[in-house]
Design an enzyme around this catalytic site. Sequence first.
Site, PDB file in Angstrom:
ATOM      1  N   GLY A  56      35.844 -57.916 -20.052  1.00 30.25           N
ATOM      2  CA  GLY A  56      34.702 -57.775 -19.156  1.00 30.25           C
ATOM      3  C   GLY A  56      33.514 -58.633 -19.536  1.00 30.25           C
TER       4      GLY A  56
ATOM      5  CG  MET B  26      41.259 -53.218 -28.804  1.00 32.03           C
ATOM      6  SD  MET B  26      40.612 -54.912 -28.880  1.00 32.03           S
ATOM      7  CE  MET B  26      39.865 -55.044 -27.254  1.00 32.03           C
TER       8      MET B  26
ATOM      9  CB  CYS C 291      29.502 -51.705 -31.956  1.00 33.17           C
ATOM     10  SG  CYS C 291      30.468 -52.561 -33.211  1.00 33.17           S
TER      11      CYS C 291
ATOM     12  CB  CYS D 169      33.857 -57.961 -33.275  1.00 32.15           C
ATOM     13  SG  CYS D 169      34.829 -56.723 -32.368  1.00 32.15           S
TER      14      CYS D 169
ATOM     15  CB  ALA E 207      39.943 -55.672 -23.735  1.00 34.23           C
ATOM     16  CG  LEU E 208      40.290 -50.917 -19.730  1.00 32.76           C
ATOM     17  CD1 LEU E 208      41.038 -49.715 -19.149  1.00 32.76           C
ATOM     18  CD2 LEU E 208      39.355 -51.520 -18.686  1.00 32.76           C
ATOM     19  CB  SER E 209      34.485 -51.446 -23.787  1.00 29.29           C
ATOM     20  OG  SER E 209      33.716 -51.450 -22.580  1.00 29.29           O
ATOM     21  N   GLY E 210      35.413 -48.659 -22.088  1.00 34.22           N
ATOM     22  CA  GLY E 210      34.808 -47.415 -21.632  1.00 34.22           C
ATOM     23  C   GLY E 210      33.508 -47.652 -20.896  1.00 34.22           C
TER      24      GLY E 210
ATOM     25  CG  ASP F  96      29.795 -55.190 -17.802  1.00 30.78           C
ATOM     26  OD1 ASP F  96      29.371 -55.097 -16.632  1.00 30.78           O
ATOM     27  OD2 ASP F  96      29.050 -55.361 -18.780  1.00 30.78           O
TER      28      ASP F  96
END
Length: 431
Positions: free
Chosen positions: A140, A36, A236, A115, A10-13, A16
């Site tokens: 991360g 996501m 968020c 979440c 999973a990549l959040s931008g 980490d």
Amino acid sequence: MLAARHVVCALSGGVDSAVAALLLRRRGYQVTGVFMKNWDQLDEHGVCTADRDCEDAYRVCQILDIPFHQVSYVKEYWNDVFRVALAALRSAGLGSSDFLNEYEKGRTPNPDLACNKHIKFGCFLHYAVDNLGADAVATGHYARTSLEDEEVFQQKYIKRPEGLFRNRFEVRNPVKLLQAADSFKDQTFFLSQVSQPALRRTIFPLGGLTKAFVKKIAAENRLHHVLQKKESMGICFVGKRNFEHFILQYLQPRPGKFISIEDNQVLGTHKGSFLYTLGQRAKISGLREPWFVVDKDGAKGDVFVAPRTDHPALYRDLLRTNRVHWIAEEPPAALVRDKMMECHFRFRHQMALVPCVLTLNQDGTVWVTAVKAVRALTPGQFAVFYKGDECLGSGKILRLGPSAYTLQKGRSRAGVAPEVSGDGPGLCPTP
């Protein structure tokens, strides 16, 4: 030659998750990055921050030379996280469990735990396994489990039926959720509602690293665009916006009074008790000196305040949770055997762990008795339990015992009825 294990990260931008993907590549795995999108409204500048984060995540995949996918869980996030939480704000006593609903009840929810439970370790896990053929997923988060990578790859994903009881003949060796090496960044608090099957399929590459070392890795591997981003803090979907303005877009104002806990004097008015959480400074028009929220009357909509940040009305040593989610799927053996157990808990990320005694009730809820009174225990937040490095699980705080101020008044004046915060009488921690 065996094919490389496929790990979907999973990549959040952010930095980490970018470094997590990099470390997985270094281990020789076939890595796929997935962004996501859980929220699609504009920020205070009219920009969708999710789009910016998605671009940053895509650049990470380009730099690492790994495939990139984007998925939208906006609908799922709204239904399973945000709507549920808002509903608590709105109704001072209906039995729902989402973000809006929690606010309406006068509780202060924590959407990050929901979440992770429903989106990252629910929707995302299913997508990675069912659609992308993942052998494991990764995030991360700063956390560890008791499984080595190869043990994770050996797990078979089987969707198990929901229920209170498991098969009594099932062979179980539950995976443990362990605190990260970087105790300040440890994020097991936010993972305390994740299911056992999800943890069995998850790798946390940053669990043994410090934040400073993660940043160093990013700097040395051309990930400067995420290294320079500020860390996201707070809720968020609120971003940097004024929280009151944001919530009032979804909930109707419910005006009430600010009342002094000491003499019942009315000090001012507000637009809704759901805008305030215990322990925060109350903004009371016309008053220069600080007042702090110590209690709320959900039925009348009044907010009780005290004149000091360390006022005894803010301190309590007893709470009751809803049915606890145990990481191992069952309460610890010592708690089942003795009905009581010593451990530690926290109800905010990064707060110091508090020694406590748990008392197990027949319905799976627990009473938590803190060894020392704790400031601003808050209904709607999660009490997360620890034994050594192990995160045992968590339960939502539903009821509080009397404050130190109420107990002081009771000792000094005979015949004063004890204060009850929550939903009904009977605050004795008996199982």
